[in-house]
Design an enzyme around this catalytic site. Structure first.
Site, PDB file in Angstrom:
ATOM      1  N   TYR A 135      76.618 -48.840   9.670  1.00  0.00           N
ATOM      2  CA  TYR A 135      76.925 -47.729  10.211  1.00  0.00           C
ATOM      3  C   TYR A 135      78.600 -46.893  10.680  1.00  0.00           C
ATOM      4  CZ  TYR A 135      73.747 -50.513  12.838  1.00  0.00           C
ATOM      5  OH  TYR A 135      72.379 -51.345  12.841  1.00  0.00           O
ATOM      6  N   ASP A 152      79.467 -45.440   7.656  1.00  0.00           N
ATOM      7  CA  ASP A 152      79.085 -44.457   6.706  1.00  0.00           C
ATOM      8  C   ASP A 152      78.843 -43.241   7.075  1.00  0.00           C
ATOM      9  OD1 ASP A 152      79.730 -45.277   3.953  1.00  0.00           O
ATOM     10  OD2 ASP A 152      77.637 -46.271   4.221  1.00  0.00           O
ATOM     11  N   ARG A 180      85.686 -53.721  12.803  1.00  0.00           N
ATOM     12  CA  ARG A 180      85.109 -54.117  11.481  1.00  0.00           C
ATOM     13  C   ARG A 180      85.232 -53.159  10.625  1.00  0.00           C
ATOM     14  NH1 ARG A 180      78.965 -55.655  11.899  1.00  0.00           N
ATOM     15  NH2 ARG A 180      78.303 -53.395  11.429  1.00  0.00           N
ATOM     16  N   GLU A 188      85.449 -50.023   9.404  1.00  0.00           N
ATOM     17  CA  GLU A 188      86.460 -48.192   9.018  1.00  0.00           C
ATOM     18  C   GLU A 188      86.817 -47.561  10.715  1.00  0.00           C
ATOM     19  OE1 GLU A 188      86.209 -45.725   5.169  1.00  0.00           O
ATOM     20  OE2 GLU A 188      86.789 -44.535   6.471  1.00  0.00           O
TER      21      GLU A 188
END
Ligand code: TRH
Length: 379
Positions: free
Chosen positions: A23, A25, A280, A282
């Site tokens: 998820y 991006d 986790r 980014e």
């Protein structure tokens, strides 16, 4: 048949996102799109190739529509039949090196004054990005700029909404905040001295041992797990019917509750409500830093182990205490020596380091502000 976007839309900021996996991006681009639209009043068009993944973070999204507006962002389904008559706006952002539709690139080449074209890169604390942030690259007759989010003053900064801290403060100042949180989410009521932990990770062989340690914790522990990949590593410990949204399991001091995936606002609220957050990738990693509570980062694993260097770069930037460094390295498979859960007193001690780092970040302009300035300079 795909309905086409308005053919002449010269003022749009077009953001293109191809969902590779997970998820992150869509999480990053959706956050950026909303901030540009709502805080800067920019006309933003977000092109997404995977509406089903997007819907997990945005329940009001209708996956059958080729275009729709949510939260002032025009969302377009980016499928292989990208309409040839869609013209680029004033800015084109390709997220994480996704390939723009050929027809759009062609239109850009024909334009007397092409849009400012940027590639929004992945986040890293490695220092080499300082020399690359903002660099141009010539592509046919066009110029593409590399925009690197990051932690240093020379980088493009991190996503952080203007109202985030006021909203968080308001949230945390509610009377009986935790009771309200549990009630609202249909969770068991909190117990006195209960340690709340959110757990959003990838599969990890260290997970069962960690949960077993919490079973014998001196105070109650509540582990809140958003349904997803984390549960794949817990099948030896948790019964199958627990491993889904709504699942609940108690053993010793530990209560596990499995949460449905929510929107990003509710995910922030989860982080703000917990004493310790396992995050986790980014975007959740950045949000844990804004939450200002001790956290553990499960970095996105890469085949060539490039993530090991990235993790160390971040821990160096953070000036992480040795126990935080050891736990991170163990969790991410760098150190084989057992350096599991160091105990709550130690973990709680990471708070100073996390909050000092957050203050350093807040002294820098955020990503959307920098992006806007960058575009103004290049136009
Ligand atoms: O999902 P991720 O593992 O995404 C990863 C990373 O971005 C990685 O760098 C990238 O290479 C890979 O995708 C393709 O983790 P991340 O980045 O934290 O994204 C999760 C998003 O989901 C984030 O925006 C927070 C959001 N989220 C919710 O909105 N609701 C929820 O309930 C949860 C658990 C997450």
């Amino acid at each position: 048949m795909m309905k086409t976007m308005p053919p002449i839309a010269t003022s749009y900021w077009d953001i293109f996102c191809s969902v590779v996996d997970n998820y992150g991006d869509i999480g990053v681009t959706w956050r950026l799109a909303r901030q540009l639209a709502n805080e800067y009043q920019l006309p933003v068009r977000l092109w997404i190739d995977d509406l089903a993944s997007f819907q997990r973070l945005c329940s009001q999204l209708d996956t059958t529509l080729s275009e729709q507006t949510i939260d002032n962002v025009l969302i377009g389904h980016w499928n292989p039949n990208f309409p040839a008559n869609v013209h680029p706006g004033q800015v084109v952002i390709e997220a994480f090196a996704c390939e723009l539709p050929l027809s759009l690139r062609h239109s850009m080449q024909q334009m007397e004054r092409p849009p400012v074209w940027l590639n929004l890169e992945y986040l890293t604390a490695e220092s080499w990005i300082d020399g690359c942030h903002g660099l141009p690259s010539r592509q046919d007759q066009l110029t593409k700029f590399f925009f690197f989010p990051g932690f240093s003053v020379k980088s493009g900064g991190l996503l952080c909404e203007n109202t985030l801290f006021a909203t968080r403060q308001q949230w945390q100042q509610q009377s009986e905040q935790r009771q309200q949180f549990c009630r609202h989410r249909h969770l068991l009521p909190p117990q006195p001295n209960e340690l709340f932990i959110s757990l959003f990770s990838y599969e990890n062989a260290a997970l069962p041992a960690l949960l077993k340690r919490w079973q014998s914790h001196p105070t109650p522990v509540r582990c809140l797990i958003p349904a997803g990949r984390t549960l794949n590593s817990l099948s030896s410990l948790l019964p199958a019917d627990v491993c889904q949204a709504g699942g609940c399991w108690q053993q010793g001091a530990l209560t596990v509750e499995v949460l449905p995936m929510t929107d990003q606002t509710a995910y922030d609220q989860l982080l703000w409500s917990c004493d310790f957050n396992i995050v986790r990738g980014e975007d959740s990693f950045v949000r844990a830093q804004w939450a200002g509570r001790p956290f553990l980062w499960h970095i996105y694993p890469q085949d060539d182990d490039a993530h090991h260097t990235k993790l160390d770069a971040f821990l160096d930037w953070l000036d992480a205490p040795p126990s935080m460094r050891a736990f991170h390295r163990h969790w991410n498979g760098i150190a084989t020596r057992d350096a599991g859960w160091p105990g709550w007193a130690t973990v709680d001690g990471w708070r100073d380091c996390v909050q000092t780092a957050r203050a350093r970040l807040l002294a820098m302009p955020d990503l959307a502000t920098q992006l806007q300035r960058f575009v103004q300079e290049k136009r």
